[in-house]
Design an enzyme around this catalytic site. Structure first.
Site, short mmCIF file in Angstrom:
data_model
loop_
_atom_site.label_atom_id
_atom_site.label_comp_id
_atom_site.label_asym_id
_atom_site.label_seq_id
_atom_site.Cartn_x
_atom_site.Cartn_y
_atom_site.Cartn_z
N TYR A 152 -26.46 26.40 11.37
CA TYR A 152 -27.68 26.00 10.65
C TYR A 152 -27.71 26.65 9.27
CZ TYR A 152 -32.60 26.28 9.23
OH TYR A 152 -33.76 26.23 8.51
N ALA A 153 -27.52 27.97 9.23
CA ALA A 153 -27.53 28.68 7.95
C ALA A 153 -26.40 28.20 7.05
CB ALA A 153 -27.43 30.18 8.19
#
Length: 335
Positions: A152-153
């Site tokens: 996600y990051a």
């Protein structure tokens, strides 16, 4: 003005769109109504927005590039605010392809649409998760953010980089903002506040990861909306470069800004605030840190203050109290 906002059935997009509509602006909201969490909640948000005659909802997926381009081209917004994404740090461990499709392919489609119309200002949501487990605190926008702990990051950092390249190549004024643990009424059910309040209301245990030793820089939704709207009026330019701390690119009209108050709260203090306001203790279940979790988030708000003159200030007690009032009124309706 005319705003094209992605993710208006989501938590942040809903609040932002509603504020802009209340101020008299026109908004086209683009949302895929994905079933990551309760569709009833998303539908309730959307139903509140369609009451405004100056709001138009478009249902579709960001991955559908032609649909994105057609709607942006037809509306010709002054500002595009790209908030839609596959969210959730933990879910990225289970279904990484959803993040590839939405956060990378979908964001590229937004960049293409912005280029096609020569939009006046493109704004993109990023996240404090890009800082990973950065040992230096508080987190400054100029810190290295090259060690993401989750996919996600990684997708959010990649979106920042893609946007910088488009800002340079096509001269698109672009502001990317990094959120820090946003909470408040109409919030996401997978976030800690919603989960804790729901469990406590129903007499269930709350799961406390990291043995409660984590801390977060909580940002109340109204403060966040204020900051986004303020930043929407500040085009990245050498005319407003902030000495020493600015992230304004030397190659493009592109800037990164933290949106956080710089006041982290320990997880156990957060829980005690909820307990005090609810007037009941939580049944606690301590668990180890989950894969991908970071021990703390801590924003430096210095650049935000230099640009806008203010930072998030609403206290945790006030914000949690507002959520509890909303939850008591709506929990039967949102599933």
């Amino acid at each position: 003005m005319r705003y094209f906002i992605t993710g208006t059935a989501g938590f942040i997009g809903f609040h932002l769109a509603r504020r802009l509509l209340e101020e008299g602006h026109e908004v086209v909201g683009f949302d895929g109504m994905t079933p990551y969490y309760s569709l009833r909640l998303k539908e309730a948000r959307n139903a509140a927005l369609v009451q405004f005659p100056s709001f138009h909802a478009v249902m579709g997926m960001l991955e559908d590039g032609e649909l994105v381009k057609d709607n942006v081209s037809a509306f010709r917004p002054d500002v595009i605010i790209h908030l839609a994404a596959q969210a959730g740090v933990r879910y990225s461990l289970e279904n990484p392809k959803a993040y590839l499709d939405s956060n990378l392919v979908g964001s590229w489609n937004i960049l293409e649409a912005a280029r096609d119309i020569g939009v006046g200002h493109l704004m993109l949501a990023s996240t404090s998760s890009v800082y990973g487990a950065n040992p230096g605190i508080p987190f400054h926008e100029t810190d290295k953010a090259d060690e993401p702990l989750t996919f996600y990051a990684a997708t959010k950092k990649s979106t920042e980089l893609m946007a910088h390249s488009y800002a340079h190549l096509h001269k698109i004024p672009t502001t990317a903002f990094r959120f820090f643990t946003v909470y408040g009424p109409w919030g996401r059910p997978d976030m800690a506040l919603f989960k804790f309040v729901k469990a406590m209301t129903e007499g269930d245990e709350i799961e406390i990861y990291g043995e409660g030793k984590m801390s977060r820089d909580f940002t109340y939704i109204d403060d966040l909306v204020d900051s986004i709207i303020d930043l929407s009026r500040i085009l990245p330019s050498e005319d407003n470069r902030v000495p020493d701390i600015d992230t304004l690119s030397h190659q493009a009209p592109f800037r990164l800004v933290n949106i956080g108050g710089g006041q982290p709260v320990g997880l156990l203090d957060f829980i005690e605030t909820i307990e005090r306001l609810m007037g009941k203790p939580a049944k606690r279940r301590m668990l180890p840190m989950q894969k991908g979790d970071v021990p703390r988030t801590f924003a430096s708000p210095d650049l935000l203050v230099a640009l806008t003159g203010k930072k998030p200030e609403i206290s945790l007690a006030e914000g949690v109290g507002a959520f509890l009032e909303w939850y008591s009124q709506h929990r039967q309706d949102i599933g």
